[in-house]
Design an enzyme around this catalytic site. Structure first.
Site, short mmCIF file in Angstrom:
data_model
loop_
_atom_site.label_atom_id
_atom_site.label_comp_id
_atom_site.label_asym_id
_atom_site.label_seq_id
_atom_site.Cartn_x
_atom_site.Cartn_y
_atom_site.Cartn_z
N HIS A 121 0.87 -1.19 0.00
CA HIS A 121 0.00 0.00 0.00
C HIS A 121 0.90 1.24 0.00
CE1 HIS A 121 -2.83 2.91 1.82
NE2 HIS A 121 -3.81 2.06 1.52
N GLN A 202 -4.62 -5.65 6.51
CA GLN A 202 -5.58 -6.57 5.88
C GLN A 202 -5.53 -7.97 6.49
OE1 GLN A 202 -7.90 -5.70 3.83
NE2 GLN A 202 -7.18 -3.64 3.32
N LYS A 225 -10.82 -1.19 9.90
CA LYS A 225 -10.99 -2.30 8.96
C LYS A 225 -11.37 -3.58 9.70
CE LYS A 225 -8.01 -0.32 5.47
NZ LYS A 225 -6.75 -0.39 4.71
N CYS A 364 -4.74 2.52 -3.83
CA CYS A 364 -3.50 3.00 -3.18
C CYS A 364 -2.33 2.06 -3.42
CB CYS A 364 -3.67 3.21 -1.68
SG CYS A 364 -4.92 4.41 -1.25
C1 LIG Z 1 -5.78 0.39 4.50
C2 LIG Z 1 -4.37 -0.03 4.44
C3 LIG Z 1 -3.35 0.79 4.90
C4 LIG Z 1 -3.61 2.17 5.42
O1 LIG Z 1 -4.48 2.14 6.49
P1 LIG Z 1 -5.19 3.47 7.04
O2 LIG Z 1 -6.28 2.94 7.91
O3 LIG Z 1 -5.71 4.19 5.84
O4 LIG Z 1 -4.17 4.24 7.77
C5 LIG Z 1 -2.06 0.31 4.84
N1 LIG Z 1 -1.78 -0.92 4.39
C6 LIG Z 1 -2.74 -1.74 3.93
C7 LIG Z 1 -2.36 -3.11 3.46
C8 LIG Z 1 -4.05 -1.33 3.94
O5 LIG Z 1 -5.01 -2.14 3.49
#
Ligand SMILES: *Cc1c(COP(=O)(O)O)cnc(C)c1O
Length: 406
Positions: A121, A202, A225, A364
């Site tokens: 990411h 994730q 998440k 991203c």
């Molecule tokens: C969503 C995500 C991030 C960033 O997380 P935030 O909650 O936006 O700070 C970083 N790495 C992975 C693999 C992600 O899925």
């Protein structure tokens, strides 16, 4: 017993309609919905408990402090950290990774190397690029193959005494690929003294995490998440390492003594928690862990794997649909395109008209998109409350999009 309707009944938002259709929420890799038990904790915090933590001797402050520390211990258990003070509250994975890359600044010199992977990411790329700019260190990137699998023979070639940091995700958000982090950690330990950072954004929502067994130095993830409110997250760091490294933010709560002749820092975890924390959110993160424990990690994983299996099988029945990433190595995510038919956002817009929420675009992760020579994908991602019927609706929706766009 795993009762999907009972689980769904705990998420009020799942009852709403979008564009006149029942909501089908398949954008869980961007953020999950929150169960009512978590929302009730947020509400109760502000209606019954709101006070600043650690500072006041008054009752509410003490109660708020106790609740937040209780939540810290729930999270300690959740990731099996050895000590509760190794669990630092942040506002998410992005802040965690920026914090780590900042406090390691003094540990790197010109021509040292930081290893990341193609599957990262942007928040596990840009902070390291900034660290390289500050120190003259270089970034090395483990490549992937056509199936999105990391090429570990390159990783072996990269490892040397110059390697100071290895930072990879456990699960890719764009493709859902589960990376062999156990192997990456073992090889790093064997050949270097590098700091090992795992982006668990994730994986924490789906897997049992055991930071002691993994033997990583840092593990970061986002609360939002995994059924907790936005603006919450965790940085785990090994005690000796966090104790030895400098603070990140300076401010209230992180000092032992402060004077104009010099300041001494508080012990862990407060050294890394400057300023007023998101007390209500941090308490609610503990409630989200309670929710996941009640459902059961095995149930969560089995159900999500069954959904992935089902989605993959039925989506691939659509002619011209391409799924990215080796299926046997994935969890929670199916990332695809309709070949020769519009762009991913066109598909996403048609699905939205049918009440189906997916993410489209580069997620991203622009390097992955460059690798596959595409602008983006349609990504459906699953949580414990999703159903097979919702996947049927997705498949129907994608077929409809294909008819409309071709
Ligand atoms: C969503 C995500 C991030 C960033 O997380 P935030 O909650 O936006 O700070 C970083 N790495 C992975 C693999 C992600 O899925």
């Amino acid at each position: 017993m795993f009762d999907i309707q009972e689980i769904r009944s705990q998420f009020s938002i799942l009852d709403r309609e979008v564009n006149g259709k029942p909501l089908v929420y398949l954008d869980n890799a961007a953020t999950s919905q929150k169960p009512n038990s978590v929302l009730e904790v947020c509400h109760a915090y502000y209606t019954e408990l709101n006070a600043n933590v650690h500072r006041g001797i008054h009752t509410l402050s003490q109660l708020a402090t106790e609740e937040m520390e209780l939540s810290r211990r729930k999270i300690q258990k959740f990731i099996n950290a050895e000590h509760d003070f190794e669990v630092i509250f942040t506002k998410g994975t992005t802040e965690g990774l920026n914090l780590i890359s900042y406090i390691l600044t003094q540990k790197l010199q010109k021509d040292d190397e930081i290893i990341i992977s193609y599957l990262e990411h942007h928040s596990n790329i840009v902070p390291w690029q900034l660290l390289c700019e500050r120190t003259g260190a270089k970034l090395r990137v483990i490549p992937i193959d056509e199936n999105g699998i990391l090429q570990l023979d390159y990783f072996d070639k990269f490892l040397s005494e110059k390697t100071k940091v290895v930072s990879v995700n456990q699960v890719s958000n764009a493709l859902g690929i589960v990376n062999p982090i156990e192997e990456i950690i073992a090889r790093t330990r064997k050949n270097t003294d590098a700091y090992i950072v795992i982006d668990g954004a994730q994986s924490a929502p789906h897997f049992n995490i055991d930071v002691q067994k993994l033997d990583c130095d840092f593990f970061v993830f986002s609360g939002h998440k995994m059924y907790a409110p936005m603006g919450t997250g965790i940085l785990y760091g090994k005690r000796e390492i966090l104790e030895a490294l400098p603070p990140f933010h300076g401010g209230g709560e992180m000092i032992a003594t402060c004077s104009f002749d010099g300041t001494t820092y508080a012990g862990l975890p407060f050294k890394y928690e400057a300023g007023t924390p998101n007390v209500g959110g941090n308490i609610a993160l503990g409630a989200a862990v309670d929710f996941m424990n009640r459902v059961g990690h095995e149930n969560i994983q089995n159900h999500e794997n069954a959904l992935l299996e089902y989605a993959q099988r039925h989506l691939l029945e659509i002619e011209g649909l391409k799924v990215y990433g080796e299926k046997a190595k994935r969890t929670g995510v199916v990332s695809f395109n309709l070949e020769g038919v519009g762009i991913s956002s066109d598909v996403g817009m048609i699905l939205d008209k049918m009440g189906i929420a997916v993410r489209t675009g580069h997620h991203c992760t622009q390097p992955i998109m460059e690798f596959f020579n595409i602008a983006g994908t349609v990504r459906a991602s699953f949580a414990v409350y999703n159903t097979f019927e919702e996947i049927d609706l997705l498949v129907e929706g994608v077929k409809k999009a294909q008819r409309m766009l071709s």
